[in-house]
Motif scaffolding. Structure first.
Motif, short mmCIF file in Angstrom:
data_model
loop_
_atom_site.label_atom_id
_atom_site.label_comp_id
_atom_site.label_asym_id
_atom_site.label_seq_id
_atom_site.Cartn_x
_atom_site.Cartn_y
_atom_site.Cartn_z
N LEU A 83 4.48 -6.97 -6.22
CA LEU A 83 3.02 -7.16 -6.14
C LEU A 83 2.61 -7.49 -4.70
O LEU A 83 1.66 -6.91 -4.18
CB LEU A 83 2.58 -8.29 -7.07
N ARG A 84 3.36 -8.39 -4.08
CA ARG A 84 3.02 -8.76 -2.69
C ARG A 84 3.17 -7.57 -1.76
O ARG A 84 2.40 -7.42 -0.82
CB ARG A 84 3.92 -9.91 -2.23
N SER A 85 4.17 -6.73 -2.05
CA SER A 85 4.37 -5.57 -1.17
C SER A 85 3.19 -4.60 -1.25
O SER A 85 2.96 -3.82 -0.34
CB SER A 85 5.67 -4.85 -1.54
N MET A 86 2.45 -4.65 -2.36
CA MET A 86 1.27 -3.79 -2.49
C MET A 86 0.01 -4.50 -2.02
O MET A 86 -1.10 -4.01 -2.24
CB MET A 86 1.10 -3.35 -3.95
N GLY A 87 0.17 -5.67 -1.44
CA GLY A 87 -0.99 -6.42 -0.95
C GLY A 87 -1.76 -7.09 -2.08
O GLY A 87 -2.94 -7.41 -1.93
N ILE A 88 -1.08 -7.26 -3.21
CA ILE A 88 -1.74 -7.88 -4.37
C ILE A 88 -1.44 -9.37 -4.39
O ILE A 88 -0.26 -9.76 -4.35
CB ILE A 88 -1.27 -7.20 -5.68
N ASN A 89 -2.47 -10.16 -4.44
CA ASN A 89 -2.30 -11.61 -4.46
C ASN A 89 -1.86 -12.05 -5.85
O ASN A 89 -2.55 -11.78 -6.83
CB ASN A 89 -3.62 -12.29 -4.06
N TYR A 143 -4.00 -11.86 -9.32
CA TYR A 143 -3.66 -10.85 -10.32
C TYR A 143 -2.96 -11.42 -11.54
O TYR A 143 -3.27 -11.05 -12.67
CB TYR A 143 -2.78 -9.76 -9.68
#
Lengths: 272, 220
Positions: free
Chosen positions: A145-151, A155
């Protein structure tokens, strides 16, 4: 002399253990406080509202926690109705029918309903939440998730916390209302008290303060439970062996937190 | 020119020299698994909610410089992680579309939605788009990551041993698909590998080896 030194070192070891445990507890409290403050910051930013992915998770959580939990809460209504049913003979023993409304509101609406529904949510959805989050960490999905810029807070955690609070409120109100209604029907059925008479007594005992207290507790208890469960779920890290430990710890600490909050509210009310 | 840069730093117990990889360039960093994970944690900002220290990895574009914890960074850099390509409780479609659904930009979402059937067909996962991911093989994780990369059209791809642990015919197919994706995107690649011999059949322009300390630099 030797006995004295052994005795002192044993006491030092005990003091060391107590000190370590206290530091661990304080560290945990600080981390939990940071976790909750992050949640509040993210909720207030309102950015999550424009993220379809977050709304989807929220809807799923509302369905899982609220809609699927509804039949169970309705079954639990039997316990609430029994409590209501027991109040009337007690008030009659005191020769004071006006006690009926006061007791139903003070015991069922303000105390029993938020606590019972929160414990139900903890047992049903809470365990699922802590294991789901724990497994996500074990599988490394948080890194994805972090690698996709998702907090992760926005989320994963925020929808669950919001769903728990909202469902807690709705289910508590439903539980309280249906318990009163079913209890009244049981009283009327057994010829103890006419249904409308009972409802009037309940209405006389109701107050705005009581209703606000119900709303506050119904929102806060599930929120605290869920925050603790998520917090413990994250602590599993990459180690699957820690999952049962984190689940047990999460459920127990959530229960404790709820009880502490209840005591704190009672103390504050008595002081004000 | 868009470049992914990193400064000289200490990674666990090893020293890493400053370096960069530009769009269109393919660089391999050979390092054991735990160093790879430490590197990825550094890149993905595992401590996202905490006050950021000085950035150690960043992206330079002609217009701006963005550090690895920012949202803009993740729009330019995508990851193909070993066994970590998908969320188990989402469908394949949701996994592919997740960055767009999270971003919430309607134009980007519409573009990705239009491209999705073509990408799914190319990866041969069109029939399973609405199935829940659950437990999947390394190959499926790699396919999902690759599909997401094509949808996101990044400038840099960070690949972490994505080819490890799959059957020979799947590895062969993944090599072909990865090559096609690179040709299509023209992206730069930073390949984190635990073996100097492996690397999905890619011709690396540079290969740096890290094994406790920086051993050497080799031009391929």
């Amino acid at each position: 002399m030797q006995y004295a030194s052994t005795h002192i070192s044993a006491w030092q070891a005990r003091a060391q253990r107590i000190g370590d445990a206290t530091l661990r507890l304080l560290d945990g409290v600080a981390q939990f406080q940071y976790f909750v403050s992050c949640f509040i910051r993210h909720v207030l930013s309102l950015q999550w509202l424009r993220r379809p992915a977050v709304i989807r998770v929220l809807i799923r959580q509302l369905y899982f926690t609220g809609v699927e939990g509804l039949p169970w809460v309705l079954v639990m209504t039997l316990a609430g109705a029994t409590a209501v049913y027991s109040v009337v003979p007690f008030a009659r023993q005191l020769n004071d029918n006006s006690m009926i409304g006061t007791l139903v509101n003070a015991l069922l609406v303000q105390e029993l309903a938020p606590l019972l529904v929160s414990i139900f949510l903890l047992a049903r959805s809470g365990v699922a939440v802590v294991t789901e989050i724990g497994h996500m960490h074990v599988r490394g999905e948080d890194m994805l998730l972090r690698s996709m810029g998702i907090n992760v807070m926005t989320y994963l955690f925020l929808p669950r916390l919001i769903a728990f609070s909202l469902c807690g409120l709705i289910l508590t109100v439903l539980f309280a209302a249906s318990s009163v209604w079913l209890g009244g029907l049981m009283l009327a059925w057994t010829d103890q008290m006419p249904f409308t008479h009972f409802l009037l007594e309940v209405r006389h005992g109701a107050s705005l303060d009581g209703a606000l207290l119900l709303v506050a507790k119904a929102l806060m208890y599930p929120l605290l439970c869920c925050a603790m469960l998520l917090f413990q779920g994250c602590r599993a890290g990459r180690n699957p062996n820690l999952m049962p430990v984190c689940t047990t710890r999460g459920v127990l600490w959530a229960l404790m937190l709820m009880l502490f909050a209840d005591v704190l509210i009672a103390l504050l009310r008595s002081l004000l | 020119m868009i470049r992914l840069c990193w400064k000289e730093m200490r990674l666990l117990d090893a020293d890493v020299l400053a370096g960069d990889v530009a769009r269109g360039e393919i660089l391999r960093l050979v390092m054991p698994r735990r160093y790879q994970l430490a590197w990825l944690q550094l890149m993905t900002g595992a401590t996202q909610d905490q006050p950021q220290q000085e950035a150690q990895i960043w992206l330079e574009t002609p217009e701006i410089t963005v550090d690895s914890s920012s949202r803009v960074f993740s729009q330019h850099v995508v990851y193909l992680l070993h066994q970590h390509g998908a969320l188990a409780n989402l469908s394949l479609r949701e996994n592919l579309m997740l960055p767009f659904l999270y971003g919430g930009l309607s134009d980007e979402m519409a573009r990705a939605n239009d491209l999705l059937p073509e990408v799914a067909e190319w990866l041969d996962i069109g029939d399973a788009l609405d199935a829940q991911v659950g437990e999947r093989s390394s190959y499926m994780h790699a396919l999902i990551s690759l599909g997401r990369s094509v949808l996101m059209q990044p400038d840099i791809m960070v690949v972490q041993d994505a080819h490890v642990g799959m059957q020979a015919h799947q590895l062969q197919r993944l090599r072909i698909l990865f090559g096609e994706a690179l040709q299509r995107l023209g992206a730069g690649v930073l390949y984190l590998s635990s073996s100097a011999q492996d690397g999905m059949g890619i011709d690396f322009c540079r290969s740096l080896e890290l094994a406790g300390e920086l051993v050497g630099t080799e031009d391929m």
